[in-house]
Design an enzyme around this catalytic site. Structure first.
Site, PDB file in Angstrom:
ATOM      1  N   ARG A  87      -7.649  -1.120   2.784  1.00  0.00           N
ATOM      2  CA  ARG A  87      -6.682  -1.652   1.830  1.00  0.00           C
ATOM      3  C   ARG A  87      -5.734  -0.560   1.348  1.00  0.00           C
ATOM      4  NH1 ARG A  87      -6.816  -7.290   1.331  1.00  0.00           N
ATOM      5  NH2 ARG A  87      -5.469  -6.842  -0.445  1.00  0.00           N
ATOM      6  N   VAL A  88      -4.503  -0.949   1.146  1.00  0.00           N
ATOM      7  CA  VAL A  88      -3.537  -0.004   0.587  1.00  0.00           C
ATOM      8  C   VAL A  88      -3.204  -0.360  -0.865  1.00  0.00           C
ATOM      9  CG1 VAL A  88      -2.527   0.606   2.809  1.00  0.00           C
ATOM     10  CG2 VAL A  88      -1.601  -1.333   1.530  1.00  0.00           C
ATOM     11  N   ASP A  89      -3.850  -1.424  -1.369  1.00  0.00           N
ATOM     12  CA  ASP A  89      -3.613  -1.801  -2.766  1.00  0.00           C
ATOM     13  C   ASP A  89      -4.847  -1.430  -3.596  1.00  0.00           C
ATOM     14  OD1 ASP A  89      -5.427  -3.630  -1.829  1.00  0.00           O
ATOM     15  OD2 ASP A  89      -4.118  -5.373  -2.045  1.00  0.00           O
ATOM     16  N   ASP A  90      -4.971  -1.995  -4.790  1.00  0.00           N
ATOM     17  CA  ASP A  90      -6.091  -1.619  -5.641  1.00  0.00           C
ATOM     18  C   ASP A  90      -7.301  -2.521  -5.447  1.00  0.00           C
ATOM     19  OD1 ASP A  90      -4.833   0.579  -6.720  1.00  0.00           O
ATOM     20  OD2 ASP A  90      -3.737  -0.656  -8.175  1.00  0.00           O
ATOM     21  N   VAL A  91      -7.473  -2.989  -4.241  1.00  0.00           N
ATOM     22  CA  VAL A  91      -8.653  -3.784  -3.939  1.00  0.00           C
ATOM     23  C   VAL A  91      -9.688  -2.860  -3.295  1.00  0.00           C
ATOM     24  CG1 VAL A  91      -9.555  -5.647  -2.484  1.00  0.00           C
ATOM     25  CG2 VAL A  91      -7.380  -5.949  -3.686  1.00  0.00           C
TER      26      VAL A  91
END
Ligand code: WTA
Length: 695
Positions: free
Chosen positions: A563-567
């Protein structure tokens, strides 16, 4: 390099969209010559396997893939025609899509105007085709020796009774039903019963806490909730009904009260007398459902009518209600199941996922049953009573296709080969992996030890949002590279873009996006189309943005990088860092929290929480435990932080934004990679944090 990436077309402007799409096909056409590839580790399919496979070679794949891209309407309408449609979709109207926010609202429709029913297609249609006496479900309980079988003929009347019951208590087309059940046969059965009457199921994983369950109930406002009194998982007894009671009283306080709580008496775990009961609302399944007729008229629904809602985590605190509709999802899950596992009617299929997650929706319930497959449904824990349990089940039912998650592979690998070798496993022919990137060493162990170097591994990349597989090997077709999800499924156009949204051609890495719609795509976030557009379609205009990073190698193989997000992906479960943070800060003694993922040997990622306490509160072991408990209480045990790091202050920019990049480096002790800390409002907090490593 052993192959070029085909002919590169450099001018984007000059191309119409079909040419543009074709370029993707060309870029992987050169794959034929992979056999001369020497630079990477490549595992070739057994020629015998390939010659019997549904798709036998890269050329076969490319022929089908090319058609699916050049003529999506023709390709998908041929596939869809194999299902029962009470009324076919209008001629010329297979799909319509707009993925480009600059051109208006994002919308995706497949087979709209067609009338069908997914339960009918999974059960009645297969029975009519002569599969009535075939086993649909082998149910294996938590304890050894606890099992049951259901043929298609036996499953259908049970589904109908429940469907009739639900109708009788006032559930009708379009109404939501929350299902909070462990892996009893009653779970897929309840999903099918909802689908039969056009009700929208929302399954909540039975590991979620009362608070999380309440949040979902309050969002979708179900007419009914279906649960059981208790379940045994491994050696633990979990009183599910108490959790549901707590959730329902919380939702009632907020004005949401489902009319009934249908409770299955799971008597091997707990007798009914020991169950808390609310007269008027609670109903025992066994007392009521069997009294209903064993046939139930199907509710024919539009292909675009909702089938289910499934809540998943995003980068903000509130879980998102991913909405899937009926027709496209049906066609897509069935087709992906068939090809990605090279499904044959004689297969015995086992997916270890729980129906509380998308994998259980698409590849325990719908995909396999739509194909008339025999599915193993396992209630228990894969290491109970010991680490050989999976292989015991494989031998017991002669499982041929085994689909699981890298986290399980790694944990069994750690426990040692002897547990595997005790069992024959000779029935196995295809293995599958899902949930997170599978690291090459786990891949090799899975391949060599579990599969005796005989079974191809389908490393399927996909998401709750995608409904079904997006990038996956087709067993027998592709030479495999350990750790690569290989190539797109039919009809899928994955692209890798850079920060500015420019497509990267050939070798390279960036953000994984999809540039067209596919039948299994989610249609909206329940009640929040704007968030749907903002999260998925605005980051890169014109594309669906997956939230994953990806690289493409010189042979066109795709490698997912996380993941590149805050997941955070813990054991293949998606957890939003914001969700954990909000649970932590609701603790009266916590002032602020910042959560990041760190590498974890078994779970893939672990949860690492930086916590600032309220002024004057000293940190203590007791407080650490109570903070973790707070997260278990608000989300569920699977989201409990692995580490609490006391933080007198957090690294913030002058505008107050927490710099997670720095926290990630501190958490993983990569102190020489902290980078520039001079932009921090107070750079000294970094040293403070480092000083507090072991407190
Ligand atoms: C990750 C599960 C690499 C990815 C089906 C994605 C994977 C998220 C793979 C979706 C795979 C899933 N290789 N990464 N084979 N499969 N992922 O919604 O980060 O629970 O975005 O769906 O899991 O998780 P979800």
């Amino acid at each position: 390099s052993c192959l070029g990436l085909g002919r590169r077309i450099s001018s984007k402007k000059a191309m119409n969209s079909s040419e543009h799409h074709l370029r993707h096909v060309q870029s992987i056409s050169a794959i034929h010559s992979t056999s001369s590839c020497t630079e990477d580790e490549v595992v070739f399919p057994d020629p015998n396997f390939s010659s019997n496979a549904l798709v036998s070679s890269p050329t076969d794949y490319l022929d089908m893939y090319r058609r699916s891209i050049q003529d999506p309407s023709g390709f998908w309408s041929d596939v869809a025609s194999r299902f029962h449609w009470e009324r076919k979709w209008p001629a010329g109207g297979v799909f319509s899509e707009n993925l480009d926010v600059s051109k208006g609202a994002v919308s995706i429709e497949w087979f709209k105007g067609g009338l069908t029913n997914i339960c009918y297609n999974a059960l009645d249609r297969n029975i009519q085709a002569g599969l009535g006496d075939k086993i649909a479900v082998y149910w294996e309980g938590n304890d050894l020796g606890q099992d049951a079988t259901f043929t298609y003929n036996q499953l259908l009347p049970k589904v109908c009774q429940l469907a009739n019951y639900l109708r009788d208590v006032g559930v009708s087309k379009g109404d939501a039903v929350v299902i909070y059940l462990p892996m009893l046969t009653e779970l897929p059965l309840a999903m099918l019963a909802c689908a039969r009457i056009g009700a929208v199921h929302s399954v909540v994983f039975a590991g979620f806490s009362a608070e999380s369950l309440a949040q979902r109930i309050m969002d979708c406002k179900p007419k009914a909730i279906i649960t059981c009194n208790a379940v045994r998982r491994g050696s633990k007894l979990i009183n599910l009904k108490d959790i549901v009671d707590a959730a329902l009283s919380e939702s009632a306080n907020n004005g949401v009260s489902p009319a009934v709580c249908l409770t299955y008496e799971n008597h091997s775990a707990m007798k009914r007398d020991a169950t808390n009961w609310k007269q008027g609302r609670d109903v025992w399944w066994q007392d009521s459902v069997p009294n209903y007729p064993t046939s139930c008229a199907v509710e024919w629904v539009d292909a675009e009518d909702p089938l289910f809602l499934l809540y998943t985590s995003g980068s903000t605190g509130k879980p998102k209600g991913v909405l899937h509709t009926t027709g496209g999802y049906m066609v897509y899950t069935a087709t992906t199941f068939k090809y990605a596992f090279d499904y044959k009617p004689t297969d015995i299929y086992w997916c270890t996922a729980d129906c509380g997650w998308i994998t259980g929706h698409s590849y325990v319930t719908y995909g396999p049953l739509l194909n008339g497959a025999t599915v193993v449904v396992f209630e228990g824990a894969p290491n109970y009573p010991d680490s050989g349990r999976c292989w015991d089940i494989v031998d017991k039912y002669k499982v041929t296709i085994f689909y699981t998650a890298p986290t399980l592979v790694r944990s069994l690998m750690r426990d040692g080969d002897e547990y595997v070798k005790r069992y024959s496993r000779k029935s196995l022919r295809v293995l599958g992996s899902v949930g997170e990137p599978i690291n090459p060493s786990a891949w090799r162990w899975f391949f060599n030890v579990v599969g005796d170097a005989r079974c191809p591994i389908s490393d399927t990349w996909w998401q709750t949002e995608t409904g079904g597989f997006m990038i996956t090997p087709l067993p027998g077709a592709w030479p495999q590279k350990p750790g690569s999800a290989t190539f797109p499924f039919f009809g899928v156009l994955p692209v890798i873009v850079d920060e500015k949204g420019v497509e990267i051609e050939g070798e390279g890495s960036g953000y994984l996006c999809i540039k067209n719609s596919w039948p299994g795509a989610f249609r909206t976030l329940y009640g929040d189309h704007e968030r749907y557009e903002t999260t998925y379609f605005k980051p890169f205009t014109g594309y669906y943005f997956s939230g994953d990073g990806c690289s493409r190698d010189k042979d066109g193989y795709h490698w997912l990088t996380g993941r590149v997000d805050d997941v955070i992906n813990v054991s293949g479960h998606r957890i939003g860092s914001a969700e954990v943070e909000s649970a932590l800060v609701s603790h009266p003694q916590c002032a602020e929290a910042a959560v990041v993922g760190i590498e974890h040997e078994i779970k893939g990622q672990g949860i690492y929480a930086f916590v600032t306490l309220v002024e004057g509160v000293p940190y203590s072991e007791e407080l650490r435990k109570s903070l973790i408990l707070e997260v278990r209480k608000q989300i569920g045990a699977f989201a409990a932080p692995d580490k609490i790091h006391w933080a007198p202050g957090l690294p913030k920019t002058r505008s107050g934004k927490i710099m997670r990049r720095i926290l990630r480096k501190i958490a993983s002790r990569q102190l020489d990679e902290l980078g520039d800390t001079s932009t921090l409002a107070d750079p000294s907090v970094v040293d403070q944090l480092i000083d507090l490593y072991d407190s």
